[in-house]
Design a protein around this motif. Sequence first.
Motif, mmCIF file in Angstrom:
data_model
loop_
_atom_site.group_PDB
_atom_site.id
_atom_site.type_symbol
_atom_site.label_atom_id
_atom_site.label_comp_id
_atom_site.label_asym_id
_atom_site.label_seq_id
_atom_site.Cartn_x
_atom_site.Cartn_y
_atom_site.Cartn_z
ATOM 1 N N SER A 107 28.277 -101.734 45.669
ATOM 2 C CA SER A 107 27.671 -101.142 46.847
ATOM 3 C C SER A 107 26.788 -99.988 46.450
ATOM 4 C CB SER A 107 28.754 -100.673 47.832
ATOM 5 O OG SER A 107 29.546 -99.681 47.221
ATOM 6 N N SER A 108 25.982 -99.525 47.384
ATOM 7 C CA SER A 108 25.050 -98.449 47.121
ATOM 8 C C SER A 108 24.930 -97.595 48.366
ATOM 9 C CB SER A 108 23.684 -99.013 46.714
ATOM 10 O OG SER A 108 22.766 -97.962 46.462
ATOM 11 N N VAL A 109 24.308 -96.422 48.213
ATOM 12 C CA VAL A 109 24.102 -95.503 49.322
ATOM 13 C C VAL A 109 22.655 -95.066 49.320
ATOM 14 C CG1 VAL A 109 26.491 -94.669 49.365
ATOM 15 C CG2 VAL A 109 24.811 -93.528 47.919
ATOM 16 N N LEU A 110 22.213 -94.562 50.485
ATOM 17 C CA LEU A 110 20.844 -94.083 50.632
ATOM 18 C C LEU A 110 20.860 -92.649 51.139
ATOM 19 C CD1 LEU A 110 18.935 -97.040 52.380
ATOM 20 C CD2 LEU A 110 18.891 -96.403 49.961
ATOM 21 N N GLY A 111 19.918 -91.874 50.644
ATOM 22 C CA GLY A 111 19.666 -90.548 51.177
ATOM 23 C C GLY A 111 18.217 -90.457 51.605
ATOM 24 N N VAL A 112 17.967 -89.936 52.807
ATOM 25 C CA VAL A 112 16.620 -89.925 53.383
ATOM 26 C C VAL A 112 16.296 -88.505 53.832
ATOM 27 C CG1 VAL A 112 15.087 -90.943 55.099
ATOM 28 C CG2 VAL A 112 16.965 -92.300 54.165
ATOM 29 N N SER A 113 15.095 -88.065 53.499
ATOM 30 C CA SER A 113 14.594 -86.778 53.987
ATOM 31 C C SER A 113 13.255 -87.011 54.668
ATOM 32 C CB SER A 113 14.436 -85.777 52.840
ATOM 33 O OG SER A 113 13.426 -86.195 51.936
ATOM 34 N N LEU A 114 13.023 -86.227 55.733
ATOM 35 C CA LEU A 114 11.816 -86.390 56.538
ATOM 36 C C LEU A 114 10.943 -85.156 56.377
ATOM 37 C CD1 LEU A 114 13.909 -88.384 57.779
ATOM 38 C CD2 LEU A 114 12.783 -88.023 59.967
ATOM 39 N N GLY A 115 9.783 -85.334 55.804
ATOM 40 C CA GLY A 115 8.833 -84.256 55.668
ATOM 41 C C GLY A 115 7.586 -84.539 56.489
ATOM 42 N N ALA A 141 21.303 -85.688 50.408
ATOM 43 C CA ALA A 141 21.788 -86.558 51.484
ATOM 44 C C ALA A 141 22.466 -87.798 50.918
ATOM 45 C CB ALA A 141 20.626 -86.938 52.392
ATOM 46 N N ALA A 142 21.932 -88.333 49.807
ATOM 47 C CA ALA A 142 22.569 -89.495 49.187
ATOM 48 C C ALA A 142 23.965 -89.148 48.681
ATOM 49 C CB ALA A 142 21.698 -90.009 48.041
ATOM 50 N N LEU A 143 24.149 -87.936 48.169
ATOM 51 C CA LEU A 143 25.472 -87.531 47.711
ATOM 52 C C LEU A 143 26.453 -87.384 48.865
ATOM 53 C CD1 LEU A 143 24.446 -84.802 45.099
ATOM 54 C CD2 LEU A 143 25.067 -87.181 44.657
ATOM 55 N N LEU A 144 25.957 -87.116 50.061
ATOM 56 C CA LEU A 144 26.829 -86.951 51.233
ATOM 57 C C LEU A 144 26.970 -88.226 52.054
ATOM 58 C CD1 LEU A 144 25.599 -83.452 52.489
ATOM 59 C CD2 LEU A 144 27.775 -83.971 51.381
ATOM 60 N N ALA A 145 26.290 -89.290 51.666
ATOM 61 C CA ALA A 145 26.330 -90.522 52.462
ATOM 62 C C ALA A 145 27.729 -91.119 52.445
ATOM 63 C CB ALA A 145 25.323 -91.524 51.911
ATOM 64 N N ARG A 146 28.202 -91.555 53.574
ATOM 65 C CA ARG A 146 29.505 -92.182 53.719
ATOM 66 C C ARG A 146 29.427 -93.194 54.842
ATOM 67 N NH1 ARG A 146 32.867 -87.124 56.372
ATOM 68 N NH2 ARG A 146 31.317 -86.582 57.942
ATOM 69 N N PRO A 147 30.133 -94.284 54.771
ATOM 70 C CA PRO A 147 30.049 -95.302 55.834
ATOM 71 C C PRO A 147 30.667 -94.801 57.119
ATOM 72 C CG PRO A 147 31.732 -95.890 54.228
ATOM 73 C CD PRO A 147 31.018 -94.693 53.672
ATOM 74 N N VAL A 148 30.075 -95.192 58.212
ATOM 75 C CA VAL A 148 30.591 -94.727 59.501
ATOM 76 C C VAL A 148 31.936 -95.342 59.811
ATOM 77 C CG1 VAL A 148 28.293 -94.323 60.421
ATOM 78 C CG2 VAL A 148 29.311 -96.564 60.700
ATOM 79 N N GLN A 149 32.289 -96.474 59.206
ATOM 80 C CA GLN A 149 33.589 -97.087 59.485
ATOM 81 C C GLN A 149 34.734 -96.223 58.990
ATOM 82 O OE1 GLN A 149 31.049 -98.527 58.084
ATOM 83 N NE2 GLN A 149 30.513 -100.391 59.208
ATOM 84 N N GLN A 150 34.474 -95.312 58.046
ATOM 85 C CA GLN A 150 35.534 -94.480 57.502
ATOM 86 C C GLN A 150 35.752 -93.197 58.279
ATOM 87 O OE1 GLN A 150 37.492 -95.375 55.117
ATOM 88 N NE2 GLN A 150 36.460 -97.304 54.654
ATOM 89 N N ARG A 171 10.969 -89.624 52.265
ATOM 90 C CA ARG A 171 11.482 -89.905 50.926
ATOM 91 C C ARG A 171 12.880 -90.506 51.016
ATOM 92 N NH1 ARG A 171 8.357 -85.338 50.588
ATOM 93 N NH2 ARG A 171 6.743 -85.399 48.951
ATOM 94 N N VAL A 172 13.081 -91.566 50.269
ATOM 95 C CA VAL A 172 14.356 -92.280 50.230
ATOM 96 C C VAL A 172 14.876 -92.219 48.801
ATOM 97 C CG1 VAL A 172 15.549 -94.449 50.645
ATOM 98 C CG2 VAL A 172 13.607 -93.809 52.075
ATOM 99 N N ALA A 173 16.101 -91.773 48.625
ATOM 100 C CA ALA A 173 16.718 -91.639 47.308
ATOM 101 C C ALA A 173 17.940 -92.533 47.231
ATOM 102 C CB ALA A 173 17.116 -90.179 47.046
ATOM 103 N N ARG A 174 18.029 -93.268 46.117
ATOM 104 C CA ARG A 174 19.198 -94.115 45.858
ATOM 105 C C ARG A 174 19.740 -93.744 44.481
ATOM 106 N NH1 ARG A 174 18.971 -100.595 46.390
ATOM 107 N NH2 ARG A 174 18.454 -99.940 48.503
#
Length: 481
Positions: free
Chosen positions: A2-10, A315-324, A15-18
Amino acid sequence: MSSVLGVSLGAGAVRVARPQTANPADTPAFDSRGAHAFSGAPNPFGPGNDSGRGQRPFAGPDAFDIQAVPTGDRRVEELAADAIGALVAADPRIAATAISYRDEQHARALRAELARRQVTNYELVPDVIAALEFLEYSGDLAQHLPGPGFGTVALYDLGASGLSVTVLDTATRQICFSERTSDISGDYLDALIREQQIASGRIAHPEGHDGLIELDALCRTAKEQLSSSSAVALPSPEGLVLLSQENFEALIMLAVESSARMARDVILRSEQPVQAVAVIGGCAQIPLVARVLRRWLGVPVVVPSAPETVAARGAALLARPVQQRPAAAPFPAAADDLQLPPDPSPSWLAGPGAVEKFSRRREVSIAGVTVAALVVVAAIGVTLGWGPQVLQHDSQSSDAATTSPSATSTHPAATTTAAASPTTDVTNESLAAPPPRYDPTTTTTAPPPPGPNTITIIPGLPPVVVPTLPPLFPPAAPPGN
Protein backbone atom coordinates in the motif's frame (compact mmCIF):
# COMPACT_ATOMS: atom_id res chain seq x y z
CA MET A 1 2.08 -3.00 -1.00
CA SER A 2 0.00 0.00 0.00
CA SER A 3 0.97 3.63 -0.33
CA VAL A 4 -0.04 7.05 0.96
CA LEU A 5 -0.34 10.50 -0.58
CA GLY A 6 0.42 13.94 0.76
CA VAL A 7 -1.00 16.99 -1.03
CA SER A 8 -0.29 20.69 -0.59
CA LEU A 9 -2.15 23.52 -2.28
CA GLY A 10 -0.23 26.58 -3.34
CA ALA A 11 -1.27 29.58 -5.38
CA GLY A 12 1.08 28.56 -8.19
CA ALA A 13 0.87 24.77 -8.13
CA VAL A 14 -0.63 21.70 -6.48
CA ARG A 15 2.07 19.33 -5.22
CA VAL A 16 1.55 15.63 -4.53
CA ALA A 17 4.15 13.67 -2.54
CA ARG A 18 4.37 9.89 -2.28
CA PRO A 19 7.05 8.48 0.08
CA GLN A 20 9.32 5.71 -1.08
CA THR A 21 9.73 2.74 1.24
CA ALA A 22 13.15 1.41 2.18
CA ASN A 23 11.98 -2.11 1.39
CA PRO A 24 9.43 -2.61 -1.41
CA ALA A 25 7.82 -5.38 0.64
CA ASP A 26 7.12 -3.06 3.55
CA THR A 27 3.54 -2.00 4.02
CA PRO A 28 2.75 1.08 6.13
CA ALA A 29 0.94 -0.08 9.26
CA PHE A 30 -1.56 1.90 11.29
CA ASP A 31 -2.43 1.55 14.95
CA SER A 32 -5.81 1.91 16.65
CA ARG A 33 -5.49 5.70 16.68
CA GLY A 34 -4.98 5.79 12.93
CA ALA A 35 -1.36 6.93 13.32
CA HIS A 36 1.60 5.14 11.80
CA ALA A 37 2.39 2.25 14.14
CA PHE A 38 6.05 2.29 13.18
CA SER A 39 6.49 5.99 13.97
CA GLY A 40 4.47 6.44 17.14
CA ALA A 41 3.35 9.76 15.67
CA PRO A 42 0.50 11.19 17.73
CA ASN A 43 -2.60 12.90 16.57
CA PRO A 44 -1.33 16.02 14.77
CA PHE A 45 -3.64 18.18 16.88
CA GLY A 46 -2.44 17.09 20.30
CA PRO A 47 0.50 15.78 22.33
CA GLY A 48 1.62 12.20 22.21
CA ASN A 49 4.55 9.85 22.44
CA ASP A 50 7.47 11.03 20.31
CA SER A 51 9.81 8.17 21.18
CA GLY A 52 9.34 6.46 17.85
CA ARG A 53 9.77 9.43 15.53
CA GLY A 54 12.15 8.95 12.67
CA GLN A 55 11.69 5.14 12.61
CA ARG A 56 9.41 5.04 9.59
CA PRO A 57 10.16 2.43 6.90
CA PHE A 58 10.55 5.21 4.32
CA ALA A 59 13.83 5.61 2.49
CA GLY A 60 14.50 9.04 4.01
CA PRO A 61 13.35 12.67 4.08
CA ASP A 62 14.41 13.17 0.46
CA ALA A 63 12.99 9.89 -0.87
CA PHE A 64 9.63 11.21 -2.06
CA ASP A 65 8.09 11.10 -5.49
CA ILE A 66 6.91 14.67 -6.08
CA GLN A 67 4.50 15.80 -8.74
CA ALA A 68 3.72 19.50 -9.26
CA VAL A 69 0.72 20.60 -11.33
CA PRO A 70 0.63 24.33 -12.23
CA THR A 71 -2.69 25.94 -11.43
CA GLY A 72 -2.90 28.17 -14.49
CA ASP A 73 -6.35 29.72 -14.74
CA ARG A 74 -8.08 27.02 -12.68
CA ARG A 75 -9.09 27.25 -9.06
CA VAL A 76 -6.56 25.50 -6.87
CA GLU A 77 -9.22 23.51 -4.96
CA GLU A 78 -10.76 22.24 -8.20
CA LEU A 79 -7.36 21.26 -9.58
CA ALA A 80 -6.39 19.46 -6.37
CA ALA A 81 -9.66 17.50 -6.28
CA ASP A 82 -9.18 16.41 -9.90
CA ALA A 83 -5.59 15.33 -9.26
CA ILE A 84 -6.46 13.37 -6.12
CA GLY A 85 -9.44 11.68 -7.76
CA ALA A 86 -7.37 10.66 -10.77
CA LEU A 87 -4.51 9.26 -8.69
CA VAL A 88 -6.78 7.31 -6.35
CA ALA A 89 -8.76 5.85 -9.25
CA ALA A 90 -5.61 4.88 -11.15
CA ASP A 91 -3.79 3.24 -8.21
CA PRO A 92 -5.84 1.06 -5.86
CA ARG A 93 -2.80 0.63 -3.61
CA ILE A 94 -3.26 4.14 -2.20
CA ALA A 95 -4.56 3.50 1.32
CA ALA A 96 -4.65 7.04 2.70
CA THR A 97 -4.46 10.67 1.56
CA ALA A 98 -3.72 13.75 3.66
CA ILE A 99 -4.23 17.28 2.33
CA SER A 100 -2.75 20.37 3.95
CA TYR A 101 -4.87 23.52 4.11
CA ARG A 102 -4.17 27.12 5.11
CA ASP A 103 -7.42 28.25 6.78
CA GLU A 104 -11.00 27.15 7.33
CA GLN A 105 -12.30 28.86 4.20
CA HIS A 106 -9.69 27.01 2.21
CA ALA A 107 -10.74 23.71 3.83
CA ARG A 108 -14.46 24.24 3.13
CA ALA A 109 -13.84 24.90 -0.55
CA LEU A 110 -11.67 21.81 -0.78
CA ARG A 111 -14.25 19.59 0.95
CA ALA A 112 -16.92 20.78 -1.48
CA GLU A 113 -14.80 19.91 -4.53
CA LEU A 114 -13.87 16.48 -3.14
CA ALA A 115 -17.49 15.70 -2.30
CA ARG A 116 -18.52 16.66 -5.83
CA ARG A 117 -16.07 14.02 -7.14
CA GLN A 118 -17.10 11.48 -4.45
CA VAL A 119 -13.61 11.28 -2.92
CA THR A 120 -13.95 10.13 0.70
CA ASN A 121 -10.76 8.39 1.88
CA TYR A 122 -8.86 11.54 2.88
CA GLU A 123 -8.19 13.84 5.82
CA LEU A 124 -7.31 17.52 6.11
CA VAL A 125 -4.41 18.76 8.23
CA PRO A 126 -3.23 22.35 8.80
CA ASP A 127 -0.25 23.19 6.59
CA VAL A 128 1.84 24.39 9.56
CA ILE A 129 1.28 21.05 11.37
CA ALA A 130 2.27 19.13 8.23
CA ALA A 131 5.39 21.26 7.83
CA LEU A 132 6.39 20.77 11.47
CA GLU A 133 5.89 17.00 11.12
CA PHE A 134 8.35 16.82 8.24
CA LEU A 135 10.88 19.12 9.90
CA GLU A 136 10.94 16.86 12.96
CA TYR A 137 11.11 13.73 10.82
CA SER A 138 14.02 15.07 8.79
CA GLY A 139 15.91 16.18 11.91
CA ASP A 140 16.42 19.74 10.65
CA LEU A 141 15.22 21.21 13.96
CA ALA A 142 16.63 18.61 16.35
CA GLN A 143 19.99 20.32 16.86
CA HIS A 144 18.33 23.64 17.70
CA LEU A 145 15.74 22.42 20.22
CA PRO A 146 16.37 21.63 23.92
CA GLY A 147 15.09 18.08 23.54
CA PRO A 148 13.03 15.73 21.34
CA GLY A 149 9.49 17.02 21.13
CA PHE A 150 10.23 20.14 23.17
CA GLY A 151 10.70 23.76 22.20
CA THR A 152 9.09 26.54 20.21
CA VAL A 153 9.76 27.29 16.56
CA ALA A 154 8.62 29.90 14.07
CA LEU A 155 7.60 28.96 10.53
CA TYR A 156 8.35 31.59 7.90
CA ASP A 157 6.35 30.55 4.81
CA LEU A 158 6.94 32.80 1.78
CA GLY A 159 4.95 31.57 -1.19
CA ALA A 160 3.54 32.88 -4.43
CA SER A 161 0.50 34.59 -2.86
CA GLY A 162 1.87 35.91 0.43
CA LEU A 163 3.82 35.46 3.63
CA SER A 164 2.68 33.58 6.75
CA VAL A 165 4.58 33.66 10.04
CA THR A 166 3.45 31.18 12.72
CA VAL A 167 4.86 30.42 16.18
CA LEU A 168 4.33 26.77 17.20
CA ASP A 169 4.82 24.75 20.36
CA THR A 170 6.40 21.50 19.18
CA ALA A 171 5.28 19.54 22.25
CA THR A 172 1.56 20.33 22.11
CA ARG A 173 1.26 21.22 18.41
CA GLN A 174 -0.49 24.40 19.48
CA ILE A 175 -0.31 27.63 17.44
CA CYS A 176 0.84 30.40 19.76
CA PHE A 177 0.52 33.25 17.24
CA SER A 178 0.12 33.58 13.49
CA GLU A 179 -0.11 36.38 10.94
CA ARG A 180 -0.36 36.55 7.16
CA THR A 181 0.21 39.35 4.65
CA SER A 182 0.14 39.70 0.88
CA ASP A 183 2.40 42.77 0.82
CA ILE A 184 5.35 40.53 0.02
CA SER A 185 5.01 37.38 -2.07
CA GLY A 186 6.61 35.48 -4.90
CA ASP A 187 4.35 37.19 -7.40
CA TYR A 188 5.42 40.57 -6.02
CA LEU A 189 9.11 39.70 -6.49
CA ASP A 190 8.37 38.59 -10.07
CA ALA A 191 6.67 41.92 -10.71
CA LEU A 192 9.77 43.75 -9.41
CA ILE A 193 11.97 41.90 -11.90
CA ARG A 194 9.55 42.57 -14.76
CA GLU A 195 9.34 46.29 -14.08
CA GLN A 196 13.12 46.53 -13.70
CA GLN A 197 13.69 44.81 -17.05
CA ILE A 198 11.16 47.02 -18.82
CA ALA A 199 12.64 50.15 -17.21
CA SER A 200 16.15 49.17 -18.36
CA GLY A 201 14.98 49.15 -21.98
CA ARG A 202 16.00 45.57 -22.70
CA ILE A 203 12.41 44.31 -22.63
CA ALA A 204 9.51 45.89 -24.48
CA HIS A 205 6.22 46.11 -22.64
CA PRO A 206 4.15 43.16 -23.84
CA GLU A 207 0.91 43.77 -25.69
CA GLY A 208 -2.14 42.15 -24.23
CA HIS A 209 -2.79 40.09 -21.11
CA ASP A 210 -1.32 36.87 -22.52
CA GLY A 211 2.00 38.55 -23.28
CA LEU A 212 2.16 39.90 -19.73
CA ILE A 213 1.55 36.43 -18.29
CA GLU A 214 4.35 34.96 -20.40
CA LEU A 215 6.78 37.65 -19.28
CA ASP A 216 5.88 37.06 -15.61
CA ALA A 217 6.54 33.34 -16.05
CA LEU A 218 9.94 34.16 -17.56
CA CYS A 219 10.80 36.46 -14.63
CA ARG A 220 9.77 33.68 -12.21
CA THR A 221 12.15 31.29 -13.92
CA ALA A 222 14.96 33.86 -13.66
CA LYS A 223 14.24 34.26 -9.92
CA GLU A 224 14.44 30.51 -9.35
CA GLN A 225 17.70 30.18 -11.29
CA LEU A 226 19.30 33.01 -9.34
CA SER A 227 18.96 30.91 -6.19
CA SER A 228 21.85 28.74 -7.40
CA SER A 229 23.62 30.87 -10.02
CA SER A 230 25.19 34.31 -10.10
CA ALA A 231 23.44 35.56 -13.26
CA VAL A 232 20.73 34.59 -15.77
CA ALA A 233 20.02 35.46 -19.38
CA LEU A 234 16.66 34.30 -20.75
CA PRO A 235 15.42 35.23 -24.25
CA SER A 236 11.82 36.26 -24.87
CA PRO A 237 9.82 37.68 -27.80
CA GLU A 238 10.11 41.13 -26.22
CA GLY A 239 13.85 40.89 -25.58
CA LEU A 240 16.47 39.35 -23.31
CA VAL A 241 15.91 39.01 -19.57
CA LEU A 242 19.36 39.66 -18.15
CA LEU A 243 19.90 39.89 -14.39
CA SER A 244 22.70 39.26 -11.92
CA GLN A 245 22.27 37.99 -8.40
CA GLU A 246 23.73 41.19 -6.96
CA ASN A 247 21.22 43.34 -8.82
CA PHE A 248 18.42 40.98 -7.87
CA GLU A 249 19.23 41.18 -4.15
CA ALA A 250 19.41 44.96 -4.29
CA LEU A 251 16.04 44.96 -6.03
CA ILE A 252 14.26 42.89 -3.36
CA MET A 253 16.17 44.02 -0.24
CA LEU A 254 13.50 46.39 1.08
CA ALA A 255 10.76 43.78 0.68
CA VAL A 256 12.78 41.06 2.44
CA GLU A 257 13.68 43.35 5.33
CA SER A 258 10.01 44.28 5.69
CA SER A 259 9.14 40.58 5.97
CA ALA A 260 11.88 40.09 8.61
CA ARG A 261 10.44 42.96 10.62
CA MET A 262 7.01 41.31 10.48
CA ALA A 263 8.47 37.97 11.64
CA ARG A 264 10.16 39.69 14.59
CA ASP A 265 6.90 41.40 15.58
CA VAL A 266 4.99 38.11 15.45
CA ILE A 267 7.57 36.41 17.69
CA LEU A 268 7.41 39.29 20.17
CA ARG A 269 3.60 39.22 20.28
CA SER A 270 3.59 35.46 20.83
CA GLU A 271 5.56 35.96 24.09
CA GLN A 272 7.29 32.62 23.50
CA PRO A 273 11.05 31.87 23.57
CA VAL A 274 11.60 30.82 19.95
CA GLN A 275 14.62 28.55 19.57
CA ALA A 276 14.72 28.43 15.73
CA VAL A 277 13.06 29.70 12.57
CA ALA A 278 12.24 27.37 9.67
CA VAL A 279 11.97 28.99 6.25
CA ILE A 280 9.66 27.16 3.83
CA GLY A 281 7.81 28.00 0.64
CA GLY A 282 9.02 28.59 -2.90
CA CYS A 283 10.89 31.82 -2.06
CA ALA A 284 12.81 30.19 0.82
CA GLN A 285 15.47 29.16 -1.70
CA ILE A 286 16.55 32.80 -2.16
CA PRO A 287 19.81 33.06 -0.13
CA LEU A 288 19.11 36.66 0.86
CA VAL A 289 16.00 35.65 2.84
CA ALA A 290 17.86 33.45 5.33
CA ARG A 291 20.67 35.98 5.77
CA VAL A 292 18.29 38.84 6.54
CA LEU A 293 16.28 36.73 8.99
CA ARG A 294 19.38 35.72 10.92
CA ARG A 295 20.43 39.35 11.23
CA TRP A 296 17.01 40.59 12.32
CA LEU A 297 15.93 37.73 14.61
CA GLY A 298 19.18 36.57 16.18
CA VAL A 299 18.15 32.87 16.25
CA PRO A 300 19.15 29.90 14.07
CA VAL A 301 17.43 29.86 10.66
CA VAL A 302 16.81 26.46 9.05
CA VAL A 303 16.16 26.06 5.32
CA PRO A 304 15.20 22.43 4.47
CA SER A 305 15.82 20.87 1.10
CA ALA A 306 13.09 21.55 -1.47
CA PRO A 307 11.29 23.93 0.91
CA GLU A 308 8.32 24.33 -1.44
CA THR A 309 7.42 20.63 -0.92
CA VAL A 310 7.72 20.52 2.89
CA ALA A 311 3.95 20.73 3.48
CA ALA A 312 3.20 17.98 0.95
CA ARG A 313 5.84 15.63 2.39
CA GLY A 314 4.66 16.32 5.94
CA ALA A 315 1.07 15.60 4.93
CA ALA A 316 2.19 12.25 3.50
CA LEU A 317 3.76 11.39 6.86
CA LEU A 318 0.44 12.15 8.58
CA ALA A 319 -1.76 10.31 6.06
CA ARG A 320 -3.92 7.59 7.60
CA PRO A 321 -6.96 5.73 6.26
CA VAL A 322 -10.30 7.04 7.35
CA GLN A 323 -11.47 3.51 8.21
CA GLN A 324 -9.08 3.52 11.18
CA ARG A 325 -10.53 6.63 12.76
CA PRO A 326 -12.79 6.32 15.80
CA ALA A 327 -16.38 5.86 14.78
CA ALA A 328 -18.41 9.03 14.96
CA ALA A 329 -21.36 9.24 17.30
CA PRO A 330 -24.52 8.05 15.53
CA PHE A 331 -26.95 10.66 14.42
CA PRO A 332 -30.53 10.58 15.71
CA ALA A 333 -32.80 8.21 13.84
CA ALA A 334 -34.53 9.50 10.78
CA ALA A 335 -38.05 10.81 11.04
CA ASP A 336 -39.42 7.77 9.23
CA ASP A 337 -37.81 5.40 11.78
CA LEU A 338 -39.05 7.16 14.90
CA GLN A 339 -41.95 5.57 16.83
CA LEU A 340 -44.36 8.45 17.13
CA PRO A 341 -46.78 8.43 20.08
CA PRO A 342 -50.42 7.75 19.26
CA ASP A 343 -52.60 10.67 18.36
CA PRO A 344 -54.04 12.03 21.62
CA SER A 345 -57.25 13.03 19.82
CA PRO A 346 -59.99 10.36 20.25
CA SER A 347 -61.10 8.59 17.09
CA TRP A 348 -64.63 9.89 17.48
CA LEU A 349 -63.36 13.43 16.81
CA ALA A 350 -62.63 12.49 13.19
CA GLY A 351 -65.39 12.54 10.63
CA PRO A 352 -68.30 14.78 9.67
CA GLY A 353 -70.67 13.32 12.26
CA ALA A 354 -68.44 14.08 15.20
CA VAL A 355 -70.07 17.43 15.92
CA GLU A 356 -73.54 16.02 16.12
CA LYS A 357 -72.51 13.11 18.38
CA PHE A 358 -70.57 15.31 20.71
CA SER A 359 -73.42 17.88 20.84
CA ARG A 360 -75.87 15.18 21.86
CA ARG A 361 -73.56 14.03 24.63
CA ARG A 362 -73.23 17.58 25.87
CA GLU A 363 -77.01 17.95 25.85
CA VAL A 364 -77.43 14.79 27.92
CA SER A 365 -74.80 16.00 30.37
CA ILE A 366 -76.48 19.39 30.73
CA ALA A 367 -79.86 17.75 31.26
CA GLY A 368 -78.44 15.58 34.03
CA VAL A 369 -77.01 18.63 35.79
CA THR A 370 -80.36 20.40 35.50
CA VAL A 371 -82.26 17.47 37.03
CA ALA A 372 -79.82 17.27 39.90
CA ALA A 373 -80.25 20.98 40.57
CA LEU A 374 -84.04 20.65 40.60
CA VAL A 375 -83.84 17.75 43.06
CA VAL A 376 -81.81 19.90 45.44
CA VAL A 377 -84.24 22.80 45.08
CA ALA A 378 -87.20 20.47 45.66
CA ALA A 379 -85.63 19.15 48.83
CA ILE A 380 -85.15 22.68 50.09
CA GLY A 381 -88.77 23.50 49.18
CA VAL A 382 -90.14 20.48 51.02
CA THR A 383 -88.23 21.54 54.05
CA LEU A 384 -89.69 25.06 53.85
CA GLY A 385 -93.18 23.86 53.02
CA TRP A 386 -93.43 25.02 49.37
CA GLY A 387 -92.28 21.85 47.65
CA PRO A 388 -95.62 20.99 45.97
CA GLN A 389 -95.76 24.35 44.23
CA VAL A 390 -92.19 24.06 42.93
CA LEU A 391 -92.58 20.48 41.74
CA GLN A 392 -95.90 21.28 40.10
CA HIS A 393 -94.43 24.36 38.39
CA ASP A 394 -91.37 22.44 37.15
CA SER A 395 -93.52 19.62 35.82
CA GLN A 396 -95.65 22.02 33.84
CA SER A 397 -92.59 23.84 32.48
CA SER A 398 -90.89 20.61 31.46
CA ASP A 399 -94.01 19.34 29.70
CA ALA A 400 -94.37 22.58 27.84
CA ALA A 401 -90.73 22.65 26.81
CA THR A 402 -90.85 19.04 25.67
CA THR A 403 -93.94 19.54 23.48
CA SER A 404 -92.62 22.79 21.98
CA PRO A 405 -92.12 22.51 18.19
CA SER A 406 -89.04 24.77 18.28
CA ALA A 407 -87.17 22.23 20.44
CA THR A 408 -87.45 19.55 17.76
CA SER A 409 -85.84 21.81 15.15
CA THR A 410 -82.53 22.17 17.01
CA HIS A 411 -80.78 18.96 15.84
CA PRO A 412 -81.40 19.33 12.08
CA ALA A 413 -79.94 22.84 12.21
CA ALA A 414 -76.87 21.67 14.13
CA THR A 415 -76.37 18.78 11.72
CA THR A 416 -76.57 21.06 8.69
CA THR A 417 -74.01 23.45 10.19
CA ALA A 418 -71.59 20.66 11.04
CA ALA A 419 -71.80 19.19 7.55
CA ALA A 420 -71.11 22.55 5.90
CA SER A 421 -68.13 23.52 8.12
CA PRO A 422 -64.56 22.85 6.92
CA THR A 423 -62.80 19.68 8.06
CA THR A 424 -60.06 21.60 9.86
CA ASP A 425 -62.61 23.20 12.21
CA VAL A 426 -64.32 19.98 13.30
CA THR A 427 -62.29 19.57 16.46
CA ASN A 428 -62.68 23.22 17.50
CA GLU A 429 -66.43 23.16 16.93
CA SER A 430 -66.80 19.87 18.78
CA LEU A 431 -65.06 21.30 21.82
CA ALA A 432 -67.28 24.38 21.97
CA ALA A 433 -70.42 24.19 24.07
CA PRO A 434 -73.69 24.45 22.10
CA PRO A 435 -75.35 27.85 22.36
CA PRO A 436 -78.24 28.14 24.82
CA ARG A 437 -81.62 27.54 23.27
CA TYR A 438 -84.37 30.08 23.74
CA ASP A 439 -87.93 29.25 22.87
CA PRO A 440 -90.31 32.24 23.04
CA THR A 441 -93.35 30.03 22.40
CA THR A 442 -92.89 27.87 25.49
CA THR A 443 -95.81 28.28 27.90
CA THR A 444 -94.99 28.65 31.54
CA THR A 445 -97.07 29.13 34.64
CA ALA A 446 -97.55 32.76 35.50
CA PRO A 447 -95.69 33.76 38.61
CA PRO A 448 -97.82 34.51 41.66
CA PRO A 449 -98.64 38.12 42.30
CA PRO A 450 -96.20 39.84 44.57
CA GLY A 451 -97.20 39.92 48.17
CA PRO A 452 -95.82 39.84 51.65
CA ASN A 453 -95.39 36.07 51.46
CA THR A 454 -93.74 35.99 47.98
CA ILE A 455 -90.01 35.15 48.21
CA THR A 456 -87.42 34.66 45.40
CA ILE A 457 -85.11 31.92 46.59
CA ILE A 458 -82.94 31.38 43.44
CA PRO A 459 -82.59 34.03 40.74
CA GLY A 460 -84.04 32.85 37.45
CA LEU A 461 -86.59 30.55 39.07
CA PRO A 462 -90.22 31.54 39.77
CA PRO A 463 -90.89 33.19 43.13
CA VAL A 464 -92.31 31.04 45.86
CA VAL A 465 -95.32 31.90 48.02
CA VAL A 466 -94.67 30.90 51.59
CA PRO A 467 -97.91 29.81 53.32
CA THR A 468 -99.02 31.66 56.43
CA LEU A 469 -98.48 29.48 59.43
CA PRO A 470 -101.09 29.57 62.24
CA PRO A 471 -99.86 30.99 65.51
CA LEU A 472 -98.37 28.50 67.91
CA PHE A 473 -100.52 29.73 70.79
CA PRO A 474 -104.07 31.06 70.32
CA PRO A 475 -104.59 34.69 71.19
CA ALA A 476 -105.76 35.43 74.70
CA ALA A 477 -109.51 36.03 75.18
CA PRO A 478 -110.47 39.67 75.64
CA PRO A 479 -111.21 40.51 79.27
CA GLY A 480 -114.76 40.45 80.39
CA ASN A 481 -115.68 37.10 78.84
